[in-house]
Design a protein around this motif. Structure first.
Motif, PDB file in Angstrom:
ATOM      1  N   ALA A  40       8.432 -16.166   0.896  1.00  0.00           N
ATOM      2  CA  ALA A  40       7.865 -15.120   1.218  1.00  0.00           C
ATOM      3  C   ALA A  40       7.499 -14.439  -0.190  1.00  0.00           C
ATOM      4  CB  ALA A  40       8.546 -13.978   1.892  1.00  0.00           C
ATOM      5  N   ASP A  41       6.163 -14.082  -0.537  1.00  0.00           N
ATOM      6  CA  ASP A  41       5.864 -13.421  -1.796  1.00  0.00           C
ATOM      7  C   ASP A  41       6.187 -12.036  -1.564  1.00  0.00           C
ATOM      8  OD1 ASP A  41       5.282 -15.698  -3.176  1.00  0.00           O
ATOM      9  OD2 ASP A  41       3.126 -15.704  -2.719  1.00  0.00           O
ATOM     10  N   VAL A  42       5.731 -11.362  -0.696  1.00  0.00           N
ATOM     11  CA  VAL A  42       5.770  -9.979  -0.359  1.00  0.00           C
ATOM     12  C   VAL A  42       6.246  -9.499   1.108  1.00  0.00           C
ATOM     13  CG1 VAL A  42       4.477  -7.714  -0.554  1.00  0.00           C
ATOM     14  CG2 VAL A  42       3.795  -9.607  -2.065  1.00  0.00           C
ATOM     15  N   PHE A  43       7.061  -8.641   1.238  1.00  0.00           N
ATOM     16  CA  PHE A  43       7.176  -8.239   2.463  1.00  0.00           C
ATOM     17  C   PHE A  43       7.025  -6.356   2.287  1.00  0.00           C
ATOM     18  CE2 PHE A  43      10.043  -8.409   6.345  1.00  0.00           C
ATOM     19  CZ  PHE A  43      10.002  -7.100   6.798  1.00  0.00           C
ATOM     20  N   SER A  44       6.027  -6.055   3.011  1.00  0.00           N
ATOM     21  CA  SER A  44       5.692  -4.620   2.854  1.00  0.00           C
ATOM     22  C   SER A  44       5.516  -3.894   4.042  1.00  0.00           C
ATOM     23  CB  SER A  44       4.121  -4.634   2.343  1.00  0.00           C
ATOM     24  OG  SER A  44       3.479  -3.201   2.061  1.00  0.00           O
ATOM     25  N   GLY A  48      -1.431  -0.283   1.472  1.00  0.00           N
ATOM     26  CA  GLY A  48      -1.911   0.460   0.318  1.00  0.00           C
ATOM     27  C   GLY A  48      -1.220   0.294  -0.961  1.00  0.00           C
ATOM     28  N   GLN A  49      -1.091   1.165  -1.569  1.00  0.00           N
ATOM     29  CA  GLN A  49      -0.201   1.179  -3.004  1.00  0.00           C
ATOM     30  C   GLN A  49       0.968   1.479  -2.671  1.00  0.00           C
ATOM     31  OE1 GLN A  49      -1.956   3.780  -6.022  1.00  0.00           O
ATOM     32  NE2 GLN A  49      -0.503   3.086  -7.564  1.00  0.00           N
ATOM     33  N   GLU A  50       1.781   0.790  -3.537  1.00  0.00           N
ATOM     34  CA  GLU A  50       3.199   0.910  -3.563  1.00  0.00           C
ATOM     35  C   GLU A  50       3.890   2.091  -3.833  1.00  0.00           C
ATOM     36  OE1 GLU A  50       7.155  -1.452  -5.830  1.00  0.00           O
ATOM     37  OE2 GLU A  50       5.553  -2.754  -5.405  1.00  0.00           O
ATOM     38  N   VAL A  51       4.876   2.475  -3.203  1.00  0.00           N
ATOM     39  CA  VAL A  51       5.543   3.768  -3.450  1.00  0.00           C
ATOM     40  C   VAL A  51       6.901   3.389  -4.161  1.00  0.00           C
ATOM     41  CG1 VAL A  51       6.498   5.950  -2.634  1.00  0.00           C
ATOM     42  CG2 VAL A  51       4.391   4.951  -1.666  1.00  0.00           C
ATOM     43  N   VAL A  52       7.613   2.390  -3.553  1.00  0.00           N
ATOM     44  CA  VAL A  52       8.923   2.123  -4.053  1.00  0.00           C
ATOM     45  C   VAL A  52       9.056   0.608  -3.694  1.00  0.00           C
ATOM     46  CG1 VAL A  52      10.043   2.999  -1.994  1.00  0.00           C
ATOM     47  CG2 VAL A  52      11.440   2.811  -4.152  1.00  0.00           C
ATOM     48  N   GLY A  53       9.829  -0.243  -4.416  1.00  0.00           N
ATOM     49  CA  GLY A  53      10.007  -1.600  -4.376  1.00  0.00           C
ATOM     50  C   GLY A  53      11.111  -2.282  -5.211  1.00  0.00           C
ATOM     51  N   TRP A  54      11.438  -3.486  -4.718  1.00  0.00           N
ATOM     52  CA  TRP A  54      12.209  -4.282  -5.424  1.00  0.00           C
ATOM     53  C   TRP A  54      12.041  -5.597  -5.147  1.00  0.00           C
ATOM     54  CZ3 TRP A  54      13.121  -1.492  -1.310  1.00  0.00           C
ATOM     55  CH2 TRP A  54      13.814  -2.327   0.100  1.00  0.00           C
ATOM     56  N   GLY A  59      12.855 -14.221  -5.068  1.00  0.00           N
ATOM     57  CA  GLY A  59      11.228 -13.771  -5.531  1.00  0.00           C
ATOM     58  C   GLY A  59      10.412 -13.011  -4.624  1.00  0.00           C
ATOM     59  N   THR A  60      11.060 -12.576  -3.744  1.00  0.00           N
ATOM     60  CA  THR A  60      10.368 -11.682  -2.382  1.00  0.00           C
ATOM     61  C   THR A  60      10.262 -10.265  -3.149  1.00  0.00           C
ATOM     62  OG1 THR A  60      10.917 -13.077  -0.735  1.00  0.00           O
ATOM     63  CG2 THR A  60      10.049 -10.994  -0.213  1.00  0.00           C
ATOM     64  N   ARG A  61       9.122  -9.623  -2.914  1.00  0.00           N
ATOM     65  CA  ARG A  61       8.913  -8.445  -3.287  1.00  0.00           C
ATOM     66  C   ARG A  61       8.976  -7.558  -2.173  1.00  0.00           C
ATOM     67  NH1 ARG A  61       9.936  -4.691  -7.387  1.00  0.00           N
ATOM     68  NH2 ARG A  61       8.430  -2.914  -7.246  1.00  0.00           N
ATOM     69  N   TRP A  62       9.749  -6.644  -1.916  1.00  0.00           N
ATOM     70  CA  TRP A  62      10.079  -5.778  -0.827  1.00  0.00           C
ATOM     71  C   TRP A  62       9.534  -4.407  -1.274  1.00  0.00           C
ATOM     72  CZ3 TRP A  62      12.484  -7.375   3.912  1.00  0.00           C
ATOM     73  CH2 TRP A  62      13.179  -8.596   3.554  1.00  0.00           C
ATOM     74  N   LYS A  63       8.593  -3.844  -0.586  1.00  0.00           N
ATOM     75  CA  LYS A  63       7.812  -2.807  -0.877  1.00  0.00           C
ATOM     76  C   LYS A  63       7.704  -1.777   0.174  1.00  0.00           C
ATOM     77  CE  LYS A  63       3.068  -4.084  -1.044  1.00  0.00           C
ATOM     78  NZ  LYS A  63       1.963  -4.242  -1.900  1.00  0.00           N
ATOM     79  N   GLY A  71       1.878  -2.946   8.080  1.00  0.00           N
ATOM     80  CA  GLY A  71       2.892  -3.755   7.220  1.00  0.00           C
ATOM     81  C   GLY A  71       2.485  -5.228   7.275  1.00  0.00           C
ATOM     82  N   TYR A  72       3.122  -6.048   6.556  1.00  0.00           N
ATOM     83  CA  TYR A  72       2.807  -7.287   6.508  1.00  0.00           C
ATOM     84  C   TYR A  72       3.781  -8.354   5.736  1.00  0.00           C
ATOM     85  CZ  TYR A  72       1.129  -6.375   1.658  1.00  0.00           C
ATOM     86  OH  TYR A  72       0.722  -5.732   0.325  1.00  0.00           O
ATOM     87  N   VAL A  73       3.877  -9.426   5.844  1.00  0.00           N
ATOM     88  CA  VAL A  73       4.511 -10.400   5.183  1.00  0.00           C
ATOM     89  C   VAL A  73       3.446 -11.461   4.394  1.00  0.00           C
ATOM     90  CG1 VAL A  73       6.384 -12.249   5.002  1.00  0.00           C
ATOM     91  CG2 VAL A  73       6.767 -10.340   6.516  1.00  0.00           C
ATOM     92  N   LYS A  74       3.248 -11.660   3.237  1.00  0.00           N
ATOM     93  CA  LYS A  74       2.696 -12.444   2.718  1.00  0.00           C
ATOM     94  C   LYS A  74       3.375 -13.658   1.954  1.00  0.00           C
ATOM     95  CE  LYS A  74      -0.916 -13.171  -1.137  1.00  0.00           C
ATOM     96  NZ  LYS A  74      -0.350 -14.401  -1.488  1.00  0.00           N
ATOM     97  N   PHE A  75       3.194 -14.779   2.885  1.00  0.00           N
ATOM     98  CA  PHE A  75       4.110 -16.069   2.470  1.00  0.00           C
ATOM     99  C   PHE A  75       3.152 -16.698   1.295  1.00  0.00           C
ATOM    100  CE2 PHE A  75       5.274 -15.381   7.052  1.00  0.00           C
ATOM    101  CZ  PHE A  75       6.668 -15.439   6.589  1.00  0.00           C
TER     102      PHE A  75
END
Length: 377
Positions: A40-44, A48-54, A59-63, A71-75
């Protein structure tokens, strides 16, 4: 009628309801993908624009994004709405490509997509199970203790002591089952099966329409037969009975939602009853003022709704992807990219149009258009 919640409570309650449900829905996708070896590349949470994340060690960006409406998970490998391989995907090294969504077999992709709605149903089942453990299960027998004079039931010939066994072709085992079926069918002829003195009998009853107002002034049009139940019975459940009862109640609620949508589509129910995020926010705030238990039950209801909506066969929703996977399994190859692209564009337009419609509905239910008309007049 009591005063509604303030703006702050409404917003906080809405976030408390929607935020966890979006997270758990996407977590279903994420965990299924992880079990299938997809990166998973991104877990949002939010759009829209990221407010906070890690970024975690995988390598997954949680935001958390600024707009809390989804929301979404980008695999990895999930590079466009139609999930079509791109030139970038084809250029990936084989070991990296093996961890992408597109590289997985059809059955794994199907499970990953279906896992989101399934997670919503599991959440609802867990919440309802908790209520059943705490409060027990309603088991009032479906027996008419009394029939109101001049009521639809009286006109159809029902009598006190009749045991109702079916309504609208559906078997009933408790009085609550009767209420669930009848209240969403005002002025709609219903076949009633009942037993009198050991003899099975049938009648057709048309529930009267009654306008019910809650303490916040919200109005609901519901059907009533004029049949009174006996003393309400709440039975404690044994541990091994809880899961089955929770699944049954979740299924009953889901079926009621499907029936209601069908009534709207066929014109038997007003489209004004459709609500969107603004209406959910309003109801969330109202339920929060009634106590934590009411708010938690609302979460269960919305979770079922979210799972159901996401399974609709509309491109851009999980159900649309699943339909494409079923067709791919039948055809032994994916649909042409142009067909998928056209379908997803149409699905996006449909969803945007629907969101606009329910927002207009929500604003109308708040009285905005009536006040504007008054100002103009």
């Amino acid at each position: 009628m009591i005063e509604g919640p303030g703006f702050l409570i409404t917003v906080l309650s809405f976030l408390l309801v929607i935020g966890p449900l979006v997270f758990l829905h996407e977590l279903g996708h994420y965990l299924a993908g992880r079990a299938c070896g997809v990166k998973a590349d991104v877990f949002s949470i939010g759009m829209g624009q990221e407010v906070v994340g890690w970024t975690d060690r995988r390598g997954t960006r949680w935001k958390i994004a600024w707009l809390p409406l989804g929301g979404y998970v980008k695999f990895a490998g999930d590079m466009n709405p139609a999930n079509q391989p791109s030139p970038e995907w084809l250029r990936l090294p084989p070991e990296e490509r093996a961890k992408t969504f597109q590289a997985k077999p059809l059955w794994q992709r199907f499970i990953i997509v279906a896992a989101g709605p399934i997670a919503n149903f599991i959440v609802a089942i867990a919440i309802i199970a908790g209520f059943l453990i705490a409060y027990g299960e309603p088991r009032t027998p479906p027996v008419a203790a009394a029939i109101s004079a001049g009521s639809p039931a009286a006109a159809a010939g029902l009598r006190a002591g009749d045991r109702i066994v079916s309504v609208a072709g559906r078997s009933v085992t408790t009085f609550d089952d009767i209420v669930m079926i009848v209240q969403i069918r005002p002025e709609e002829p219903l076949a009633i099966g009942f037993v009198r003195d050991g003899r099975p009998m049938n009648a057709v009853v048309t529930p009267a329409a009654m306008i019910e107002r809650d303490r916040f002034g919200n109005e609901f049009r519901k059907g009533v037969l004029g049949v009174a139940s006996g003393p309400r019975i709440i039975a404690p459940l044994k541990p091994h009975e809880v899961l089955g009862a929770a699944v049954r109640q979740t299924g009953t609620i889901l079926r009621t939602m499907v029936d209601t949508i069908g009534q709207i589509i066929t014109g038997r129910r007003s489209v004004k009853e459709l609500g969107g995020p603004l209406k959910i926010a309003q109801i969330s705030g109202q339920q929060a003022t009634l106590g934590l238990a009411k708010l938690i039950m609302l979460i269960a209801m919305i979770s079922i709704n979210l799972g159901f909506i996401n399974l609709l066969p509309i491109p851009m929703l999980d159900g649309g992807h699943l339909i494409f996977y079923v067709l791919e399994g039948i055809r032994r190859r994916p649909l042409p990219p142009q067909a998928q692209e056209w379908a997803f564009r149409s699905g996006l337009a449909l969803l945007l149009g629907f969101m606009l419609f329910v927002t207009v509905n929500d604003l109308g239910s708040f009285g905005l258009w009536r006040r504007l008309a008054g100002l103009i007049g």
